[in-house]
Design an enzyme around this catalytic site. Structure first.
Site, PDB file in Angstrom:
ATOM      1  N   LYS A 139     -20.463   2.059  21.342  1.00 44.83           N
ATOM      2  CA  LYS A 139     -19.829   1.025  22.164  1.00 44.83           C
ATOM      3  C   LYS A 139     -20.822   0.414  23.159  1.00 44.83           C
ATOM      4  O   LYS A 139     -21.923   0.945  23.365  1.00 44.83           O
ATOM      5  CB  LYS A 139     -18.627   1.646  22.881  1.00 44.83           C
ATOM      6  CG  LYS A 139     -17.525   2.140  21.918  1.00 44.83           C
ATOM      7  CD  LYS A 139     -16.281   2.568  22.681  1.00 44.83           C
ATOM      8  CE  LYS A 139     -15.191   3.059  21.724  1.00 44.83           C
ATOM      9  NZ  LYS A 139     -13.928   3.343  22.450  1.00 44.83           N
TER      10      LYS A 139
ATOM     11  N   TYR B 139      -8.644  -3.269  16.718  1.00 51.94           N
ATOM     12  CA  TYR B 139      -7.772  -2.342  17.451  1.00 51.94           C
ATOM     13  C   TYR B 139      -6.294  -2.738  17.357  1.00 51.94           C
ATOM     14  O   TYR B 139      -5.496  -2.353  18.218  1.00 51.94           O
ATOM     15  CB  TYR B 139      -8.209  -2.251  18.909  1.00 51.94           C
ATOM     16  CG  TYR B 139      -9.414  -1.353  19.131  1.00 51.94           C
ATOM     17  CD1 TYR B 139      -9.361   0.005  18.798  1.00 51.94           C
ATOM     18  CD2 TYR B 139     -10.595  -1.841  19.693  1.00 51.94           C
ATOM     19  CE1 TYR B 139     -10.447   0.840  19.009  1.00 51.94           C
ATOM     20  CE2 TYR B 139     -11.687  -1.008  19.912  1.00 51.94           C
ATOM     21  CZ  TYR B 139     -11.611   0.340  19.564  1.00 51.94           C
ATOM     22  OH  TYR B 139     -12.685   1.162  19.773  1.00 51.94           O
TER      23      TYR B 139
ATOM     24  N   PHE C 246      -3.238   0.020  27.544  1.00 55.23           N
ATOM     25  CA  PHE C 246      -4.684  -0.102  27.749  1.00 55.23           C
ATOM     26  C   PHE C 246      -5.334  -1.143  26.846  1.00 55.23           C
ATOM     27  O   PHE C 246      -6.546  -1.348  26.888  1.00 55.23           O
ATOM     28  CB  PHE C 246      -5.371   1.264  27.562  1.00 55.23           C
ATOM     29  CG  PHE C 246      -5.116   1.920  26.217  1.00 55.23           C
ATOM     30  CD1 PHE C 246      -5.842   1.550  25.092  1.00 55.23           C
ATOM     31  CD2 PHE C 246      -4.141   2.907  26.088  1.00 55.23           C
ATOM     32  CE1 PHE C 246      -5.621   2.154  23.867  1.00 55.23           C
ATOM     33  CE2 PHE C 246      -3.900   3.520  24.853  1.00 55.23           C
ATOM     34  CZ  PHE C 246      -4.648   3.140  23.738  1.00 55.23           C
TER      35      PHE C 246
ATOM     36  N   GLU D 240     -11.031   0.688   8.349  1.00 54.25           N
ATOM     37  CA  GLU D 240     -12.051   0.328   9.351  1.00 54.25           C
ATOM     38  C   GLU D 240     -13.390  -0.020   8.696  1.00 54.25           C
ATOM     39  O   GLU D 240     -14.083  -0.931   9.143  1.00 54.25           O
ATOM     40  CB  GLU D 240     -12.218   1.480  10.340  1.00 54.25           C
ATOM     41  CG  GLU D 240     -10.987   1.658  11.232  1.00 54.25           C
ATOM     42  CD  GLU D 240     -11.104   2.786  12.233  1.00 54.25           C
ATOM     43  OE1 GLU D 240     -10.151   2.969  13.006  1.00 54.25           O
ATOM     44  OE2 GLU D 240     -12.154   3.482  12.256  1.00 54.25           O
TER      45      GLU D 240
HETATM   46  P1  CMP Z   1     -11.282   4.715  20.483  1.00 57.44           P
HETATM   47  O1  CMP Z   1     -11.486   5.945  19.690  1.00 57.44           O
HETATM   48  O2  CMP Z   1     -12.253   3.618  20.309  1.00 57.44           O
HETATM   49  O3  CMP Z   1      -9.810   4.152  20.194  1.00 57.44           O
HETATM   50  C1  CMP Z   1      -9.077   3.415  21.136  1.00 57.44           C
HETATM   51  C2  CMP Z   1      -9.699   3.417  22.495  1.00 57.44           C
HETATM   52  O4  CMP Z   1      -8.840   3.072  23.566  1.00 57.44           O
HETATM   53  C3  CMP Z   1     -10.172   4.805  22.849  1.00 57.44           C
HETATM   54  O5  CMP Z   1     -11.295   5.125  22.056  1.00 57.44           O
HETATM   55  C4  CMP Z   1     -10.413   4.674  24.348  1.00 57.44           C
HETATM   56  O6  CMP Z   1     -11.719   4.187  24.647  1.00 57.44           O
HETATM   57  C5  CMP Z   1      -9.404   3.594  24.769  1.00 57.44           C
HETATM   58  N1  CMP Z   1      -8.351   4.131  25.619  1.00 57.44           N
HETATM   59  C6  CMP Z   1      -8.106   3.773  26.907  1.00 57.44           C
HETATM   60  N2  CMP Z   1      -7.076   4.432  27.411  1.00 57.44           N
HETATM   61  C7  CMP Z   1      -6.616   5.247  26.421  1.00 57.44           C
HETATM   62  C8  CMP Z   1      -5.545   6.186  26.328  1.00 57.44           C
HETATM   63  N3  CMP Z   1      -4.731   6.460  27.356  1.00 57.44           N
HETATM   64  N4  CMP Z   1      -5.394   6.855  25.158  1.00 57.44           N
HETATM   65  C9  CMP Z   1      -6.196   6.614  24.095  1.00 57.44           C
HETATM   66  N5  CMP Z   1      -7.211   5.711  24.133  1.00 57.44           N
HETATM   67  C10 CMP Z   1      -7.428   5.054  25.278  1.00 57.44           C
END
Ligand code: CMP
Length: 140
Positions: free
Chosen positions: A10, A50, A58, A127
């Site tokens: 990221k 996403y 979020f 993905e």
């Molecule tokens: P990622 O694995 O990229 O998938 C979704 C992303 O949302 C996660 O990593 C986090 O960086 C972000 N995120 C922010 N808040 C939350 C949360 N409460 N639960 C899960 N993912 C979150």
């Protein structure tokens, strides 16, 4: 079984100049980078990637963060690649990530959490297809 998984380094980790360090961890654990692209996502691309999180509170912060700078996107291949990559990454929230994991070592917050990795074979397939046309995959 030999699997493929999608990994994203990221914007926070790219800015910290630790792409190589993270690739070393993949390689040391037996995961092979079989396709890779560096790109700066558009808002539409980040929202599309996403989409499953669209209704989560979020979502807009997540998209804003993911378009804040370039990312490094790769397909990792190896025995049990999905679980292996998730073990290397550690918990989503770096405060809960085990010592020695990528997130414990490089992430600052649950949003700026350094890496993404597919969580299951079905999501990995979706993905991978999102970023890589089959012709750009080199597995040997
Ligand atoms: P990622 O694995 O990229 O998938 C979704 C992303 O949302 C996660 O990593 C986090 O960086 C972000 N995120 C922010 N808040 C939350 C949360 N409460 N639960 C899960 N993912 C979150």
């Amino acid at each position: 079984a030999v699997e493929r998984t999608l990994s994203i380094i990221k914007p926070d980790a790219v800015a910290k100049n630790v792409i190589g360090e993270i690739y070393s961890r993949f390689e040391t654990s037996g995961l092979k980078v079989i396709a890779a692209r560096m790109l700066h996502l558009s808002q539409a691309e980040a929202e599309g990637f996403y989409a499953v999180h669209r209704s989560r509170p979020f979502f807009s912060d997540l998209v804003k963060f993911m378009i804040s700078g370039p990312v490094m996107v790769q397909v990792l291949e190896g025995e049990d690649a999905i679980r292996k990559n998730r073990d290397l990454m550690g918990a989503t929230d770096p405060k809960k990530a085990e010592k020695g994991t990528i997130r414990a070592d490089f992430a600052d917050s649950i949003d700026a959490n350094a890496v993404h990795g597919s969580d299951a074979p079905e999501t990995a397939a979706v993905e991978i297809a999102y970023y890589f046309p089959a012709l750009n995959i080199y597995s040997r």
